[in-house]
Structures are given as C-alpha cells and as structure tokens.
Design an enzyme around this catalytic site. Sequence first.
Site, PDB file in Angstrom:
ATOM      1  N   CYS A  50      67.791 -41.837  16.536  1.00 65.58           N
ATOM      2  CA  CYS A  50      67.432 -42.627  15.344  1.00 65.58           C
ATOM      3  C   CYS A  50      66.409 -43.700  15.679  1.00 65.58           C
ATOM      4  O   CYS A  50      65.877 -44.356  14.782  1.00 65.58           O
ATOM      5  CB  CYS A  50      68.682 -43.275  14.749  1.00 65.58           C
ATOM      6  N   ASP A  52      67.108 -46.396  17.563  1.00 68.99           N
ATOM      7  CA  ASP A  52      67.788 -47.646  17.918  1.00 68.99           C
ATOM      8  C   ASP A  52      68.213 -47.610  19.383  1.00 68.99           C
ATOM      9  O   ASP A  52      68.493 -46.542  19.937  1.00 68.99           O
ATOM     10  CB  ASP A  52      69.015 -47.862  17.027  1.00 68.99           C
ATOM     11  N   CYS A  75      71.942 -50.570  13.712  1.00 69.96           N
ATOM     12  CA  CYS A  75      72.587 -50.852  12.429  1.00 69.96           C
ATOM     13  C   CYS A  75      73.962 -51.496  12.625  1.00 69.96           C
ATOM     14  O   CYS A  75      74.441 -51.645  13.746  1.00 69.96           O
ATOM     15  CB  CYS A  75      72.763 -49.517  11.704  1.00 69.96           C
ATOM     16  N   CYS A 119      76.059 -43.277  15.740  1.00 69.62           N
ATOM     17  CA  CYS A 119      76.035 -44.649  16.274  1.00 69.62           C
ATOM     18  C   CYS A 119      77.123 -44.793  17.352  1.00 69.62           C
ATOM     19  O   CYS A 119      76.916 -45.477  18.369  1.00 69.62           O
ATOM     20  CB  CYS A 119      76.234 -45.672  15.163  1.00 69.62           C
TER      21      CYS A 119
END
Length: 149
Positions: A50, A52, A75, A119
């Site tokens: 993503c 990140d 996030c 995540c």
Amino acid sequence: MSADSQELQELILADARRIYSEAVIDHAMAPRNVGVMQNAGAFARVTGPCGDTMEIWLKVNNDAIVDATFMTDGCGSSIASGSMVTEIAKGKSISEAQKMTQRDVLDALGGLPDESEHCALLAANTLQAAIRDYIATKREPWKRAYRKH
Ligand code: FES
C-alpha cells in the site's frame, strides 16, 4: 472540550464502532510502544504494497524480547497493528516471536475489516524482519555498524 465537540467525538466513535473492534479503536487512539528506541538490539523498516512503512525496534535480553517499539506513517489500522504486535511480542522468547503471524495480530485486535487486514500483515512482517536483524547481528555484530538506526 465543549459540549458540541464532545457530541461530535461520540458520533465519530459510534461510527467507528460499527466498523472496528474496541481493541482496534483503543490501540489506534492510544497506541502503546510508539517511538524510536535508542541502543536497540534489532531494527527493521518494511514498506507494504500500500506504500505505508512500519519500523520496529527490539531490545533483547538472553534471547527474550524485553522491549519493543514502533513507528508508522500508515493508517489507523496500521497504528493499531503496530501497537498490538509490539505489545504481544514483549516478554516472548525469540523462537516464540518467530512464530507470530498476521493471524495473531488480527486475533488480538478482534479482527480488522477485510480491506485493512494487510495492515496487520505489515506489522507481523516488520516484526519478523526485526527478528531476522537480531539473529543476523548476533551472528555478525559488525553488521550493526551498517544499520541506519
Ligand atoms: Fe497501508 Fe494500512 S493502508 S498500512
């Protein structure tokens, strides 16, 4: 806090509770173990698909993780995942922590929405990379000199 902003915060929380578990909201809003660790025994930085990035630092004593911290530019779910993965890694032996997976992070968080499960994978992958760094620098301590943190 004014009555209006408290009402607004409660509305936002009620909305978040429809999507996220209490544990996710708690760890995203009040993350544990945030920050750069000085004199860490291991470090890893991993960027997920993503885009990140998560960083994890470990302090290891007699092959047991005595402290773990993290940072992320990701996030809210990645903040909750970094918080949880460092919480559950602390106190584990290196060999126990090597078995930790995305599933462990998801279970401890009470799950994440499908689109956010990656995540938890980023957090688990960063922990595993930090453990590999610990093992590599234990074998070859000179590698520490090339570490950026
Ligand atoms: Fe990238 Fe959550 S969207 S870590």
